[in-house]
Design an enzyme around this catalytic site. Structure first.
Site: not given
Length: 202
Positions: A159-161, A165
């Site tokens: 999710l963060y990537r 991120m």
């Protein structure tokens, strides 16, 4: 679960929901029970930090204006010197890449303190929605957070990537021991991502 709605909540509403938020946190993270009182104190203190913002994913109660079951929540604030997480991470980033590297990420950062979705409500996009809502319109230049390391390709890490991120620190142990974390950061506004299965909590 499908009728859970994201709602921005102010500091008072957040403090009223700390107990059910801790229930979600415990279900998602499985911490030792003796850690929960300390976590409650930390969350209550965070509500007074500058730039505090919080969202809850919940169903409305039968009387419409009353909150119903809580499926997930997220909150953060403007990072600043004197905050424990901020000071620990800026020291580690300085040691790794120098003061300019650390300042680039943390000098003007929105710090996502917690983002959790109840296990039986995961896989429905709530985590992605909470993260997007939390970061939308923030004035800071960057967003930073820590997530359990576990393995390099968890749904949370995906999710963060997917929103741009990157890993700033990996296999990082915060003072006091405990599990290893990855510290991640991105620039604001977040990219629009479409990675699947991305609402597992930090």
């Amino acid at each position: 679960m499908r009728d859970a709605k994201l709602r921005e909540i102010d500091e008072r509403a957040f403090l009223r929901r700390v107990a059910p938020m801790l229930d979600v946190y415990a279900a998602a993270m499985s911490p030792p029970a003796e850690q929960l009182p300390g976590r409650r104190m930390i969350m209550e203190r965070h509500a007074g930090y500058p730039g505090f913002r919080a969202f809850a994913a919940e169903r409305r109660g039968a009387l419409a204006r009353l909150p119903g079951p809580l499926h997930g929540f997220a909150y953060g604030f403007h990072g600043a010197r004197g905050q424990w997480w901020h000071d620990v991470v800026i020291e580690a980033l300085t040691a790794r890449g120098g003061p300019e590297h650390a300042a680039a990420w943390l000098e003007d950062a929105f710090e996502v303190a917690e983002l959790h979705v109840r296990p039986d409500a995961q896989g429905r996009g709530l985590g992605r929605g909470l993260l997007a809502a939390l970061c939308e319109g923030r004035p800071e230049r960057t967003v930073v957070l820590s997530t359990l390391e576990r393995r390099p390709d968890t749904p949370a890490r995906r999710l963060y990537r997917s929103v741009g991120m990157v890993d700033l620190l990996t296999d990082f142990e915060f003072p006091g021991g405990g599990p290893r974390y990855a510290v991640m950061g991105g620039t604001l506004p977040l990219a629009t991502g479409s990675a699947a299965g991305a609402d597992v909590p930090q």
